[in-house]
Scaffold this active site. Sequence first.
Site, PDB file in Angstrom:
ATOM      1  NE  ARG A  45      -6.490   0.415  -2.288  1.00 59.09           N
ATOM      2  CZ  ARG A  45      -5.758   1.081  -1.653  1.00 59.09           C
ATOM      3  NH1 ARG A  45      -4.502   0.396  -1.588  1.00 59.09           N
ATOM      4  NH2 ARG A  45      -5.996   2.003  -0.686  1.00 59.09           N
ATOM      5  CG  ASP A  96      -3.046  10.776   0.203  1.00 53.77           C
ATOM      6  OD1 ASP A  96      -2.758  10.993   1.401  1.00 53.77           O
ATOM      7  OD2 ASP A  96      -2.901   9.685  -0.452  1.00 53.77           O
ATOM      8  CG  ASN A 134      -1.398  13.482   4.558  1.00 49.81           C
ATOM      9  OD1 ASN A 134      -1.159  12.547   3.636  1.00 49.81           O
ATOM     10  ND2 ASN A 134      -1.204  13.270   5.627  1.00 49.81           N
ATOM     11  CE  LYS A 135      -4.357   7.661   6.055  1.00 48.30           C
ATOM     12  NZ  LYS A 135      -4.986   6.529   5.207  1.00 48.30           N
ATOM     13  NE  ARG A 143       0.304   1.418   3.498  1.00 46.68           N
ATOM     14  CZ  ARG A 143       1.270   2.322   3.740  1.00 46.68           C
ATOM     15  NH1 ARG A 143       2.496   1.944   3.755  1.00 46.68           N
ATOM     16  NH2 ARG A 143       0.927   3.557   4.029  1.00 46.68           N
ATOM     17  N   GLY A 144       0.378   2.475  -0.163  1.00 46.72           N
ATOM     18  CA  GLY A 144       1.214   3.772  -0.237  1.00 46.72           C
ATOM     19  C   GLY A 144       1.050   3.910  -1.872  1.00 46.72           C
ATOM     20  CB  ALA A 145      -0.188   7.115  -3.554  1.00 51.58           C
ATOM     21  CD  GLN A 199      -2.915   3.435   7.745  1.00 52.82           C
ATOM     22  OE1 GLN A 199      -3.180   4.040   8.845  1.00 52.82           O
ATOM     23  NE2 GLN A 199      -3.635   3.704   6.682  1.00 52.82           N
TER      24      GLN A 199
END
Lengths: 346, 346
Positions: free
Chosen positions: B92, B238, B248-249, B49-51, B197
């Site tokens: 995704r 992001d 962002n998150k 995971r992680g763009a 995370q």
Amino acid sequence: MPLNIPRTIEWVENKVRLINQLKLPYALEYIETGDWRRVAEAIRTMEIRGAPAIGVAAAFALALATIHSSARTLSETLKELEECAEALKRTRPTAVNLFWAVSRVLDEARKAAEIEDLRKRVVETALMIQRIDEEANRMIGNYGEKLIENGDTVMTICNAGSLATSYYGTATAPLYVAQEKGTKFRVIALETRPYLQGARLTAWELKQAGIEVKVVTDNAIGIVMQKERVDLVITGADRITSKGYVANKVGTYPLALVAKEHGVPFYVAAPTSTFDLSIEKGEEIPIELRPSEEVTLMFGKRITPEGVDAIYYAFDVTPPKLITGIITEKGVLYPPFDKSIKRVLL
Amino acid sequence: MPLNIPRTIEWVENKVRLINQLKLPYALEYIETGDWRRVAEAIRTMEIRGAPAIGVAAAFALALATIHSSARTLSETLKELEECAEALKRTRPTAVNLFWAVSRVLDEARKAAEIEDLRKRVVETALMIQRIDEEANRMIGNYGEKLIENGDTVMTICNAGSLATSYYGTATAPLYVAQEKGTKFRVIALETRPYLQGARLTAWELKQAGIEVKVVTDNAIGIVMQKERVDLVITGADRITSKGYVANKVGTYPLALVAKEHGVPFYVAAPTSTFDLSIEKGEEIPIELRPSEEVTLMFGKRITPEGVDAIYYAFDVTPPKLITGIITEKGVLYPPFDKSIKRVLL
């Protein structure tokens, strides 16, 4: 219409009956006992929690101790009661209400002329402590209810609910009174890591009462105010200084900051017994630093790598500049808080 | 001294080798495969995971598809590759880097004159995508490292770490470069509910690299700044608009607000590929609303009562007024961001 709000703790035919909160929200189980030691155990293991509820539980424990005592003289009974009081004070070191309730019962017991009189005084004082708490909450509810309008969304954190008190709760009292009056609103409860009192307890008791409730993670305070309409925040308080600094469950301060940024009114609901006029500033409030494991272990499973610990402060401090009002049993206090608090308390 | 930062994903002898992130922090396990479908599966199930890391994985999957293809003609090979690309895009839906990486590889493949040339172009493009990402992060690290001084405490959220990219990470790159240079500092990682995370991944990779790290619950952002000295916040991003609004998150925005209130510099670390110049305002960024169960179920156990759901926005938006600087591979951008962003990107 009376709401379905289960009684956190009751005195029933010389026994104590309390909800085992460790089982919530999975099951509604009661502990019923005539043994004061079992009540002490319930406080220590957090089967009952919430400062006012713990105070009531301790008072009821003392009542059980005198009723089921086999002591033959007044002085022997009083001595037993004092030993029981010492044991109760060792269960949870931080809850102020516990110490207050125990002192109040002991003071009354010492006025007794003979054993039967002592028993009567102790039981009546314990029941009075419960009644005072419930009445204060009901008044908080009456004052706070006026802030809630049809269609509102109210946010809250942790559980300053009925489960944390004798009945009604503090932050939840305005919600219950509004619900009784037929106001339509919904609540967004912060889950409140690490113990998840918001997700487990607040969500459970509001649902029992038929109130619409959604849960969000604690980090969602920003996006929820960006994306959903939030009309009001109501939280509880663990201690309030003479200048209106509020110590409450960790996460309250960032919630107040985000509310301020979005122009959302931020209210604290607390009985006047929560005020500590001996201190002024937020820095003077001792903040409990608790064990790392309470954060790093979830359902017994470790969430951090071995060797990585957590820093866990259980509370934070919200400065008065972020607080719209403090809802007490004597009315809603507004800024400047140093003046409004003194006016009501002195 | 080189740090112990495990490689998230590698191309080894015509196979892909990647860390199974679902096993962290409990075990460091690798998935090694020559089958592009297994890589697609790893993306879908969040084993990776992680763009940026997903972009590299998708490019490597295309490389595997061409190498192990049994197609006899150039057009057949290209057709297979396009089918494979479509399947990858369905893994995704939100990660922009995945679509970017897939297009880039396909564009290059279409230039090929014969099968062997196509294979070579695809593999080289995939490796180049990985290299570009790693180099950008290294540059972010070089620029960001200058912000970290001996004795500092740096806060971060989620995992914008090496595990989310080819190597070094974005928010973590300045930490790794500082650590390589021998600067003494510590990190406070927000656990980052619901997927943790921060607690699981960031804590793990920083510990691997010998960096001192503590974890806190997401609601601790206020009390940590009240009680501990925090010198700097660095987060990932992001998407960043032309005016400097940062998605962002979830939790990033309240963190920025608290940092501002306490005078703590708040930096965002992101490669210039994260900027989206087609939009200006924060409200224009689509915010993913994810399933309630991702919040209400923890380790398979329900944390809310039956019938009580969660609202789960996966991101929030931090306005430019709360951001001290944006650390990119082309230098640190400062306000006014609408000007500094254009200067670097146009």
